[in-house]
Write an enzyme that holds these catalytic residues in place. Structure first.
Site, PDB file in Angstrom:
ATOM      1  CG  HIS A  33      -0.376   0.253   2.515  1.00 10.18           C
ATOM      2  ND1 HIS A  33      -0.038  -0.748   3.397  1.00 10.18           N
ATOM      3  CD2 HIS A  33      -0.038   1.403   3.135  1.00 10.18           C
ATOM      4  CE1 HIS A  33       0.459  -0.232   4.492  1.00 10.18           C
ATOM      5  NE2 HIS A  33       0.476   1.085   4.365  1.00 10.18           N
ATOM      6  CG  ASP A  64       0.139  -4.080   2.910  1.00 16.47           C
ATOM      7  OD1 ASP A  64       0.158  -3.467   1.830  1.00 16.47           O
ATOM      8  OD2 ASP A  64       0.214  -3.526   4.006  1.00 16.47           O
ATOM      9  CB  SER A  70       3.119   1.953   6.784  1.00 17.51           C
ATOM     10  OG  SER A  70       2.384   0.805   6.474  1.00 17.51           O
TER      11      SER A  70
END
Length: 517
Positions: free
Chosen positions: A131, A161, A257
């Site tokens: 993402h 992911d 992230s």
């Protein structure tokens, strides 16, 4: 005749008068104000090292791990068409593309975002989240020493992911893999990232500590989003999402992230991926993709540019107490088979609906995500041993894994981007009229002023200020919006342009910005 007594009296008198005169003079000059010596500050430890040695050792371990890991962690800045980005970023991850105040990062036709990543080889391979880089047509990587390099996408897997990008070069510092299977609940871990919020170097390189709170967390984030994506909701492809997250109380916030979660040996045990909160910011729980799964995905992405997902061809649900009692299971765990794909590996091996798989190659299965995780670490064609229960009877069967048609998805239609010249670096300018001059504090009108800096744009990363006049670009005077467009339009992609800006009070400052490729 000399009188000694009288002479002595005179000396005493003159001395007394001199003293009183001096005292009066000192008083008039404020020399008699009391003085205070500086206190002696204590530096002796209140508690001896011996009494807190375990804590000091742990603190030193954190320091050593941070020193060794940080050089291999990078910041990733991306640009993508808004049309594509709105399709590909799962809602729970969208806060990772906003600034800390909660403002959006969207421009009319472009979106700028970012996250973290970490080098996994000396020749420039970088692991991150899907993402973070999904649909990006420009990826830039910033290193600890401030260097910025463009990167290319090697491959990405939205079902886990996980993504891999690469920068040119060699001899990069890189991190070693640990084992997420061997991580224990209660173990200390560090979450490392390079958020880079606020432009410039603000919030570069953050290290947070916590413990592993749980393993095998099925959040349903990826599965729900894939099922809502028209490219993945056909033929049940959304069910291929694997969610077997490691949970930690280490702080994982926007921008972290894609960074590594490491153990106290400095080995990567997970990829910081998501946070569970109502605001999109840390509220006590962080999650990471297990590195054993992510490593297997990365190997496929590097070797093939895509993933080769093994599968057994079943749909599954978790087991609760009611199901365990109804099917005669010895404990509340396992993956309950709800559907068997006709002609698939499981069907050929004789599995049926309502069978409950409890082991794979001797490893206990607690829930469906764990089974998916373990299967995904194999390659198509591998043979695995399943232990399962049917009508209360324990059975075993060998299953040869097939290859899931996971890459047969509809590609997104490329967004058509109309790019105005003054947005190439992420600024909007207007000619300074009387209304703007009053609003921004200028005494005179004329010239052009920056009215907007798009978040995460090239200009934003270089901290260009809103409200300053643009006097020159690459030495060319800029008096109108067309002058700005012409000057920026002439710059080649990847070139560095210098802008001379003037604040309302008259001071000038030069800024250097690289034009996106």
């Amino acid at each position: 005749m000399f009188d000694p007594l009288r002479a002595k009296t005179k000396v005493v008198l003159y001395t007394t008068l001199a003293f009183l005169f001096g005292l009066g003079l000192a008083s008039s000059l404020d020399w008699t104000t009391p003085s205070h010596a500086a206190p002696t500050f204590a530096t002796t430890a209140q508690v001896s090292d011996a009494e807190v040695r375990p804590a000091l050792d742990l603190s030193e371990a954190f320091i050593r791990v941070a020193e060794q890991v940080t050089p291999a962690v990078v910041r990733i800045d991306i640009s993508r068409p808004v049309q594509a980005s709105s399709q590909r970023i799962p809602e729970p991850f969208r806060p990772f593309f906003r600034d800390p105040e909660g403002g959006g990062g969207d421009a009319p036709d472009r979106q700028f975002g970012g996250g973290s990543g970490f080098l996994i080889s000396a020749d420039g391979y970088i692991m991150t989240n899907n993402h973070v880089v999904a649909d990006a047509d420009e990826i830039n990587v910033r290193f600890l020493d401030g260097r910025v390099q463009s990167a290319t996408l090697v491959g990405a897997d939205p079902t886990t992911d996980v993504a891999v990008i690469r920068v040119d070069g060699s001899s990069y510092p890189f991190l070693a893999f640990g084992s997420s299977d061997e991580v224990r609940v209660g173990e200390w871990v560090l979450a490392v990232g390079n958020p880079g919020f606020g432009g410039g170097n603000t919030l570069d390189y953050t290290v947070t500590a916590g413990i592993v709170s749980a393993k095998g967390r099925p959040l349903q984030l990826l599965q729900n989003e894939l099922q809502n994506d028209p490219r993945y909701n056909q033929d049940g492809q959304g069910s291929w999402a694997i969610e077997d997250f490691i949970q930690t109380d280490a702080v994982i916030n926007p921008g972290n992230s894609g960074g590594p979660m490491v153990d106290l040996r400095g080995q990567v045990v997970g990829i910081n991926s998501a946070i569970a909160s109502r605001t999109g910011y840390y509220q006590g729980y962080g999650f990471a993709v297990p590195i054993d799964l992510a490593r297997r995905v990365a190997e496929d992405l590097i070797e093939y540019g895509t993933i080769r997902r093994p599968w057994i061809g079943i749909s599954m649900q978790s087991v609760d107490q009611v199901v365990a009692d109804g099917l005669g299971l010895p404990r509340v765990s396992g993956a309950r088979v709800t559907d068997v794909r006709s002609g698939g590996p499981a069907a050929r091996a004789g599995l049926r609906s309502e069978d409950v798989i409890t082991k794979l190659d001797g490893t206990d299965i607690a829930q469906p995500g764990q089974l998916q995780n373990l299967i995904a670490r194999h390659r198509p064609g591998d043979e695995v041993e399943l232990e399962y229960y049917r009508a209360g009877e324990r059975r075993q069967v060998d299953v040869r894994l097939g290859e899931a048609p996971i890459n047969d998805v509809t590609e997104p239609v490329a967004a058509v981007v109309s790019e105005a010249a003054d947005t190439r670096i992420g600024i909007r300018v207007q000619e300074l009229n009387r209304e703007l001059a009053e609003e921004m504090g200028y005494e005179e009108t004329g010239g052009v002023v920056i009215t907007e800096v798009e978040r995460y744009s090239a200009a934003w990363r270089r901290s260009l200020p809103v409200g300053w006049k643009v006097l020159e670009i690459n030495g060319q005077a800029t008096r109108t919006q067309e002058d700005v467009r012409r000057a920026l339009g002439a710059a080649e992609p990847g070139a560095v342009v210098n802008l001379t800006l003037q604040r309302p009070t008259g001071e000038t400052q030069r800024f250097y910005v690289r034009v996106p490729s």
